[in-house]
Design a protein around this motif. Sequence first.
Motif, PDB file in Angstrom:
ATOM      1  N   GLU A  12      -5.381 -43.128  61.667  1.00 16.36           N
ATOM      2  CA  GLU A  12      -6.062 -44.128  61.066  1.00 16.36           C
ATOM      3  C   GLU A  12      -4.614 -45.386  60.341  1.00 16.36           C
ATOM      4  OE1 GLU A  12      -9.329 -43.939  59.815  1.00 16.36           O
ATOM      5  OE2 GLU A  12      -9.815 -43.115  62.008  1.00 16.36           O
ATOM      6  N   GLY A  13      -3.507 -44.791  60.333  1.00 15.37           N
ATOM      7  CA  GLY A  13      -2.195 -45.399  59.480  1.00 15.37           C
ATOM      8  C   GLY A  13      -1.685 -45.271  58.759  1.00 15.37           C
ATOM      9  N   VAL A  14      -2.648 -44.208  58.220  1.00 18.44           N
ATOM     10  CA  VAL A  14      -1.938 -42.967  57.047  1.00 18.44           C
ATOM     11  C   VAL A  14      -0.833 -42.094  57.592  1.00 18.44           C
ATOM     12  CG1 VAL A  14      -3.005 -41.529  54.838  1.00 18.44           C
ATOM     13  CG2 VAL A  14      -4.350 -43.668  55.545  1.00 18.44           C
ATOM     14  N   GLN A  15       0.076 -41.966  56.975  1.00 24.50           N
ATOM     15  CA  GLN A  15       1.075 -40.535  57.569  1.00 24.50           C
ATOM     16  C   GLN A  15       1.120 -39.724  56.212  1.00 24.50           C
ATOM     17  OE1 GLN A  15       3.340 -41.459  60.349  1.00 24.50           O
ATOM     18  NE2 GLN A  15       3.196 -39.524  60.684  1.00 24.50           N
ATOM     19  N   ALA A  16      -0.091 -38.618  57.331  1.00 28.62           N
ATOM     20  CA  ALA A  16      -0.682 -37.761  55.763  1.00 28.62           C
ATOM     21  C   ALA A  16       0.724 -36.558  55.941  1.00 28.62           C
ATOM     22  CB  ALA A  16      -1.784 -37.065  56.000  1.00 28.62           C
ATOM     23  N   VAL A  17       1.539 -36.667  57.424  1.00 30.85           N
ATOM     24  CA  VAL A  17       2.381 -35.344  57.330  1.00 30.85           C
ATOM     25  C   VAL A  17       3.285 -35.848  57.390  1.00 30.85           C
ATOM     26  CG1 VAL A  17       2.943 -32.730  58.296  1.00 30.85           C
ATOM     27  CG2 VAL A  17       1.136 -33.226  57.349  1.00 30.85           C
ATOM     28  N   SER A  36      -2.532 -34.755  44.424  1.00 28.44           N
ATOM     29  CA  SER A  36      -3.704 -35.012  45.686  1.00 28.44           C
ATOM     30  C   SER A  36      -3.579 -36.167  46.403  1.00 28.44           C
ATOM     31  CB  SER A  36      -5.219 -35.146  44.146  1.00 28.44           C
ATOM     32  OG  SER A  36      -5.980 -35.419  45.398  1.00 28.44           O
ATOM     33  N   GLY A  37      -3.695 -35.988  47.705  1.00 26.26           N
ATOM     34  CA  GLY A  37      -2.764 -36.444  48.429  1.00 26.26           C
ATOM     35  C   GLY A  37      -1.904 -36.444  48.890  1.00 26.26           C
ATOM     36  N   ALA A  38      -0.891 -35.521  48.535  1.00 29.66           N
ATOM     37  CA  ALA A  38       0.335 -35.578  49.488  1.00 29.66           C
ATOM     38  C   ALA A  38      -0.033 -35.375  50.598  1.00 29.66           C
ATOM     39  CB  ALA A  38       0.782 -34.634  48.229  1.00 29.66           C
ATOM     40  N   GLY A  39      -0.608 -34.506  50.957  1.00 27.97           N
ATOM     41  CA  GLY A  39      -0.615 -33.833  52.965  1.00 27.97           C
ATOM     42  C   GLY A  39      -0.533 -32.604  52.553  1.00 27.97           C
ATOM     43  N   LYS A  40      -1.270 -31.492  51.444  1.00 24.09           N
ATOM     44  CA  LYS A  40      -0.914 -30.574  52.129  1.00 24.09           C
ATOM     45  C   LYS A  40      -2.379 -29.645  52.524  1.00 24.09           C
ATOM     46  CE  LYS A  40      -2.063 -30.515  47.765  1.00 24.09           C
ATOM     47  NZ  LYS A  40      -2.401 -31.873  47.002  1.00 24.09           N
ATOM     48  N   SER A  41      -3.700 -30.368  52.378  1.00 20.65           N
ATOM     49  CA  SER A  41      -4.748 -29.653  53.250  1.00 20.65           C
ATOM     50  C   SER A  41      -4.781 -30.712  55.044  1.00 20.65           C
ATOM     51  CB  SER A  41      -6.273 -30.569  52.705  1.00 20.65           C
ATOM     52  OG  SER A  41      -5.826 -30.192  51.820  1.00 20.65           O
ATOM     53  N   THR A  42      -4.154 -31.338  55.459  1.00 23.75           N
ATOM     54  CA  THR A  42      -3.562 -31.305  56.696  1.00 23.75           C
ATOM     55  C   THR A  42      -2.308 -30.577  56.575  1.00 23.75           C
ATOM     56  OG1 THR A  42      -4.042 -34.307  55.637  1.00 23.75           O
ATOM     57  CG2 THR A  42      -2.707 -33.091  57.720  1.00 23.75           C
ATOM     58  N   LEU A  43      -1.559 -30.401  56.185  1.00 22.59           N
ATOM     59  CA  LEU A  43      -0.847 -29.381  56.476  1.00 22.59           C
ATOM     60  C   LEU A  43      -1.142 -28.218  57.153  1.00 22.59           C
ATOM     61  CD1 LEU A  43       2.112 -29.166  57.243  1.00 22.59           C
ATOM     62  CD2 LEU A  43       2.783 -28.206  55.057  1.00 22.59           C
TER      63      LEU A  43
END
Length: 322
Positions: A12-17, A36-43
């Motif tokens: 929804e508009g947040v470029q997690a990776v 925190s919030g860098a995108g690690k878990s998404t990756l």
Amino acid sequence: MITLRNISKNYEGVQAVDDISLKIHPNTVHGIMGRSGAGKSTLVRLMSLLECPDNGEVFFNDCRVDNLKGKALRERRRQLGMVFQNFNLFLSRNVFSNVAYPLEIAGVDKRSIQNRVYELLDLVELSSKIEYPINRLSGGQKQRIAIARALAHHPKILFCDEATSALDPQTTLTILQLIKDIQNRMNLTVVMITHQMEVVKEICAFVSIIDNGKVIKNESVQNLFSFPHTGTAHELISPLRYSDVILKKQRLHLVGNTTEDILSRLAKIYHTNVNIVTGSIRSVNNKSVSNFIIELTISEGTLNTIIADLRSQKISIEVLHA
Ligand SMILES: Nc1ncnc2c1ncn2[C@@H]1O[C@H](COP(=O)(O)OP(=O)(O)O)[C@@H](O)[C@H]1O
Ligand SMILES: [Mg+2]
């Protein structure tokens, strides 16, 4: 080998990776570090096939895996183990049936499940707790059970997402030690997601630093501590010195009530051989006073932790310079 080619994920508009390309070599411990919030878990969800990227491709060896569906996807996933910060254990099941769970849902027969669970609990040194309910275990023990469960299907890759972030420093070290041991014994590829530099320093051979969904550094841990950095990498790295990852032979003179138990605990917790150079025990006023000179190969950071550890047990220590 895990290969990521230009993968992206947007929520929804947040470029997690954001357009990440990365190679993770087999049979290593590779750190993914960032705030925190860098995108690690998404990756890690993209790498472990829990989610699909919006763009880009994921390969295991030369096989594309991000577009798998149905049975092929389930079979691939079975070759991956996952460990999380909050353990994700079933509180309503005991130790045995938590570890047995992935085998049960794969339809493995009862006898084989039992054998495998015994093997796994032996590996994480918790066989004695087989009947325990989960809520009677400490945080470190819960994480050992979660690790055992993650290894049920003999995975080739183990993903650990902040696996030690809920644990105290001492327990963190023992869990890292266990992961390193298992990695060695089973030729596993371990991907360690963490915001803690200590974790990277302790067991990773390579590290990728993620910020705002992008890889901003990707190199060996030795190099990471060898050269000056700027920006986010500098903020993350600067609190630690290079000496914290270099192992050196240290000679220590211990006076007090040093027992064999204490020495073997040191070896176990700090992942080092303890060589006794000289040792004697005398009785003074009916108390035994020991006098040991020992040698360990450890980093400066670990040396300081050991000194504090032993002093808290009323053992006096002098570092001898060889
Ligand atoms: N399922 C989701 N829905 C919406 N936003 C998400 C979702 N997962 C992650 N995000 C957002 O993506 C960004 C990266 O999150 P995450 O991968 O969890 O970071 P990290 O693990 O490094 O803390 C954050 O801004 C987060 O809010
Ligand atoms: Mg996370």
